[in-house]
Design an enzyme around this catalytic site. Structure first.
Site, PDB file in Angstrom:
ATOM      1  CG  PHE A 149       5.665  84.147 -54.592  1.00 57.75           C
ATOM      2  CD1 PHE A 149       6.000  85.153 -53.575  1.00 57.75           C
ATOM      3  CD2 PHE A 149       6.002  83.989 -55.846  1.00 57.75           C
ATOM      4  CE1 PHE A 149       6.598  86.274 -54.142  1.00 57.75           C
ATOM      5  CE2 PHE A 149       6.725  85.163 -56.239  1.00 57.75           C
ATOM      6  CZ  PHE A 149       6.871  86.122 -55.604  1.00 57.75           C
ATOM      7  CE  LYS A 173       0.132  74.271 -56.506  1.00 57.63           C
ATOM      8  NZ  LYS A 173       1.324  74.855 -56.134  1.00 57.63           N
ATOM      9  CD  GLU A 176       5.435  75.494 -56.251  1.00 55.23           C
ATOM     10  OE1 GLU A 176       4.531  75.975 -56.099  1.00 55.23           O
ATOM     11  OE2 GLU A 176       6.201  75.429 -57.176  1.00 55.23           O
ATOM     12  CB  SER A 226       3.934  83.689 -63.872  1.00 62.35           C
ATOM     13  OG  SER A 226       4.061  82.547 -64.082  1.00 62.35           O
ATOM     14  CB  CYS A 281      -0.583  91.129 -60.048  1.00 59.21           C
ATOM     15  SG  CYS A 281      -2.031  91.338 -59.181  1.00 59.21           S
ATOM     16  CD  GLU A 383       4.913  89.972 -63.561  1.00 56.62           C
ATOM     17  OE1 GLU A 383       4.851  88.843 -63.983  1.00 56.62           O
ATOM     18  OE2 GLU A 383       3.918  90.615 -62.733  1.00 56.62           O
TER      19      GLU A 383
HETATM   20  P1  NAD Z   1       3.625  81.017 -60.758  1.00 55.33           P
HETATM   21  O1  NAD Z   1       3.012  81.164 -62.173  1.00 55.33           O
HETATM   22  O2  NAD Z   1       5.236  80.655 -60.870  1.00 55.33           O
HETATM   23  O3  NAD Z   1       2.982  79.813 -59.866  1.00 55.33           O
HETATM   24  C1  NAD Z   1       1.589  80.069 -59.485  1.00 55.33           C
HETATM   25  C2  NAD Z   1       1.181  78.740 -59.400  1.00 55.33           C
HETATM   26  O4  NAD Z   1       1.297  77.923 -60.323  1.00 55.33           O
HETATM   27  C3  NAD Z   1       2.093  77.948 -57.958  1.00 55.33           C
HETATM   28  O5  NAD Z   1       0.960  77.389 -57.444  1.00 55.33           O
HETATM   29  C4  NAD Z   1       2.751  77.015 -58.822  1.00 55.33           C
HETATM   30  O6  NAD Z   1       3.059  75.749 -58.173  1.00 55.33           O
HETATM   31  C5  NAD Z   1       1.921  76.651 -60.168  1.00 55.33           C
HETATM   32  N1  NAD Z   1       2.701  76.475 -61.338  1.00 55.33           N
HETATM   33  C6  NAD Z   1       3.829  77.055 -61.490  1.00 55.33           C
HETATM   34  N2  NAD Z   1       4.713  76.571 -62.597  1.00 55.33           N
HETATM   35  C7  NAD Z   1       3.825  75.874 -63.059  1.00 55.33           C
HETATM   36  C8  NAD Z   1       3.732  74.727 -64.120  1.00 55.33           C
HETATM   37  N3  NAD Z   1       4.673  75.006 -65.131  1.00 55.33           N
HETATM   38  N4  NAD Z   1       2.561  74.166 -64.213  1.00 55.33           N
HETATM   39  C9  NAD Z   1       1.606  74.012 -63.391  1.00 55.33           C
HETATM   40  N5  NAD Z   1       1.611  74.975 -62.373  1.00 55.33           N
HETATM   41  C10 NAD Z   1       2.552  75.635 -62.159  1.00 55.33           C
HETATM   42  O7  NAD Z   1       3.478  82.581 -60.138  1.00 55.33           O
HETATM   43  P2  NAD Z   1       4.326  83.001 -58.777  1.00 55.33           P
HETATM   44  O8  NAD Z   1       5.569  83.183 -58.995  1.00 55.33           O
HETATM   45  O9  NAD Z   1       4.124  82.104 -57.608  1.00 55.33           O
HETATM   46  O10 NAD Z   1       3.343  84.318 -58.539  1.00 55.33           O
HETATM   47  C11 NAD Z   1       4.061  85.508 -59.123  1.00 55.33           C
HETATM   48  C12 NAD Z   1       3.239  85.775 -60.438  1.00 55.33           C
HETATM   49  O11 NAD Z   1       1.805  85.951 -60.071  1.00 55.33           O
HETATM   50  C13 NAD Z   1       3.504  87.153 -61.027  1.00 55.33           C
HETATM   51  O12 NAD Z   1       3.589  87.121 -62.411  1.00 55.33           O
HETATM   52  C14 NAD Z   1       2.362  87.978 -60.691  1.00 55.33           C
HETATM   53  O13 NAD Z   1       1.946  89.026 -61.605  1.00 55.33           O
HETATM   54  C15 NAD Z   1       1.377  87.159 -60.634  1.00 55.33           C
HETATM   55  N6  NAD Z   1       0.025  87.386 -59.841  1.00 55.33           N
HETATM   56  C16 NAD Z   1      -1.190  87.939 -60.660  1.00 55.33           C
HETATM   57  C17 NAD Z   1      -1.980  88.412 -59.903  1.00 55.33           C
HETATM   58  C18 NAD Z   1      -3.476  89.090 -60.604  1.00 55.33           C
HETATM   59  O14 NAD Z   1      -4.384  88.941 -60.316  1.00 55.33           O
HETATM   60  N7  NAD Z   1      -3.269  89.163 -61.998  1.00 55.33           N
HETATM   61  C19 NAD Z   1      -1.981  88.347 -58.483  1.00 55.33           C
HETATM   62  C20 NAD Z   1      -0.962  88.021 -57.791  1.00 55.33           C
HETATM   63  C21 NAD Z   1       0.230  87.665 -58.550  1.00 55.33           C
END
Ligand code: NAD
Length: 493
Positions: A149, A173, A176, A226, A281, A383
């Site tokens: 997000f 994808k 959401e 994450s 991140c 985090e």
């Molecule tokens: P998230 O992991 O909750 O969601 C990321 C994506 O995964 C979304 O599209 C979501 O729909 C999908 N998703 C979520 N849960 C899932 C599951 N159980 N099974 C399958 N798909 C699933 O992450 P977020 O809250 O949207 O974003 C924040 C996180 O992203 C933080 O931890 C941040 O550090 C990380 N981030 C990392 C980087 C990097 O380059 N390392 C960059 C930006 C953000």
């Protein structure tokens, strides 16, 4: 309410008959759209369309693919304000932050425009007598992007421009929580002339992700999100024979040496910790002050944190910092700060009780600093992903590096110092893939890989730069023998 269709086979399709989840304007707490949670059936349509489009797109000369992206860059630039307003509206970034992040996305389009050069292979003439050898880089097929997000425009642009110029087709994808900007930037690519099926968008959540991870026609998966989800993506994707690059969460340490320039360090640290409401991140989430550095910087840092104007980002007179993404996320951030206090931390800037008169239902936490944090505390390990800075104390640079290296993550780390020796030690020994020396947020630009380590990354080839090109292509080595009696005679004459 804005609609949130899927984009499949070159057409926008309203998805009905499935569960929906709300998209908020976090500045106000209002629901601005509802995302359909696409199912396996929609994923199948998108992947089949991408697979059908692949042969023709693969055979389109790289120069033509790149030209399309030159046009796309122009369209993105022309629609820049609209894109930034959309980022700001659905994510809550200030317009300045939205612009900065969208530019980082544009740089990825620019990098992708170099495709004809990036896709060149190697040649060795006369590998053996009358035998030549060459490598060619070929696309993989259908690639997938699953995005978080916190960067609604930039992170999708880390992926699809490079994947597509390399000759792959793509299914995106988006998160959401912020699907609307992705629709906007994909629509512009369609307007730039991308053939149908080459790029598809499937809005949704877990079910659509799992269908993508296991689909037999998907060849490669790029993920940002994450750590627990990154691990799931990597394990499931690789088990199903796919190439995977999965960026995870982070906990980034910023070491402040006693000789650091106070004003510049405070400014950089404050931006690193509180910029984008800490939802980056590469946010600096823990400051490790060495020796007298705590006395040097903490008073000004607290002052700077308290001076940050927090408020809605959908207004003309912009605040310095916006909300966090959802009410649920705000509550999680607050409970982590609470745990920090209970476990022995001292709150020296407290943003918990912030009230925004003009936007009482928005999801706000003001900048918060927790001092005297110890390794064992929950807030030190998890985090937070909000505008919260932990402060830990060290006696010297060795101890500071040791403290930072205990983290299970390894995304970024920074040091503020005037000492070349301290900077060099830190650069060599800190356990993180992206290092800043007097730079608070050492996030890499499009031409360099985004090199998370440890639990911040699962895979081999990182996103962006030359590693990105390697990820989206496979090498073929061609060995050719040239028959003929007098081959080589020409050289003897
Ligand atoms: P998230 O992991 O909750 O969601 C990321 C994506 O995964 C979304 O599209 C979501 O729909 C999908 N998703 C979520 N849960 C899932 C599951 N159980 N099974 C399958 N798909 C699933 O992450 P977020 O809250 O949207 O974003 C924040 C996180 O992203 C933080 O931890 C941040 O550090 C990380 N981030 C990392 C980087 C990097 O380059 N390392 C960059 C930006 C953000």
């Amino acid at each position: 309410m804005q609609s949130c269709p899927a984009f499949i086979d070159g057409e926008w399709r309203e998805i009905t008959g499935v569960d929906k989840t709300p998209v908020y304007n976090p500045s106000r707490g209002d629901v601005i759209a509802e995302v359909p949670l696409c199912t396996k059936e929609h994923v199948d349509l998108a992947v089949e369309s991408a697979a059908a489009a692949f042969p023709k797109w693969r055979d389109t000369p790289p120069v033509e693919r790149a030209r399309l992206f030159f046009r796309y860059r122009q369209l993105v630039e022309e629609n820049f304000d609209k894109i930034c307003e959309s980022v700001s509206r659905e994510h809550g970034k200030t317009l300045a932050e939205a612009r900065g992040s969208a530019y980082r996305g544009i740089e990825n389009i620019e990098y992708a425009c170099a495709a004809p050069t990036l896709l060149m292979g190697d040649t060795l003439e006369n590998l053996a007598r009358n035998v030549d050898c060459e490598t060619v880089l070929q696309p993989l097929g259908v690639c997938v992007g699953i995005t978080p997000f916190n960067f609604p425009a930039m992170v999708p642009m880390w992926m699809f421009p490079l994947a597509l110029v390399c000759g792959n087709t793509f299914v995106l994808k988006p998160s959401e929580k912020v699907p609307l900007t992705a629709l906007l930037i994909v629509d512009l690519l369609h307007k730039a002339g991308l053939p149908k099926g080459v790029l598809n968008v499937v809005p949704g959540g877990r079910e659509s992700v799992d269908a993508l991870l296991t689909h037999p026609k998907v060849k490669a998966i790029s993920f940002v999100g994450s750590t627990p989800v990154a691990k799931h993506i990597f394990e499931t994707g690789t088990r199903h024979g796919k190439r995977v690059q999965a960026n995870g969460g982070a906990k980034n340490y910023v070491v402040v040496m006693p000789d650091a320039d106070v004003d510049r360090t405070v400014e950089a640290l404050s931006t690193a910790a509180f910029g984008c409401a800490g939802e980056r991140c590469m946010a600096g989430s823990t400051a490790i002050t060495v020796g007298k550095a705590a006395d040097n910087v903490l008073p000004s840092l607290v002052k700077a944190a308290r001076a940050i104007k927090v408020g809605p980002t959908d207004v003309k007179s912009q605040p310095d910092m916006g909300p966090v993404i959802t009410a649920q996320h705000r509550d999680r951030v607050l409970s982590l700060v609470e745990s920090g206090e209970k476990e022995g931390g001292k709150i020296i800037a407290d943003g918990r009780g912030v009230k925004i008169k003009d936007a009482p239902n928005g999801f706000y936490v003001a900048p918060t600093i927790v001092d005297l944090v110890q390794d064992s505390m929950t807030i030190a390990r998890e985090e937070v992903f909000g505008p919260v800075l932990n402060v830990m104390r060290a006696d010297d640079v060795d101890q500071a590096i040791e403290m930072a290296n205990k983290s299970s993550y390894g995304n970024g780390a920074a040091i503020f110092t005037n000492s070349g020796k301290a900077a060099r030690e830190f650069k060599n020994r800190v356990k993180a893939g992206m290092v800043g020396i007097n730079v608070g947020v050492p996030a890499t630009m499009a031409m360099f890989p985004f090199t998370g380590w440890d639990e911040s990354f699962y895979g081999d080839l990182h996103i962006q730069g030359k590693e990105g090109v390697q990820f989206y292509t496979q090498q073929k080595v061609v060995t050719t023998r040239w028959f003929g009696d007098n081959v080589g005679d020409v050289w003897k004459k």
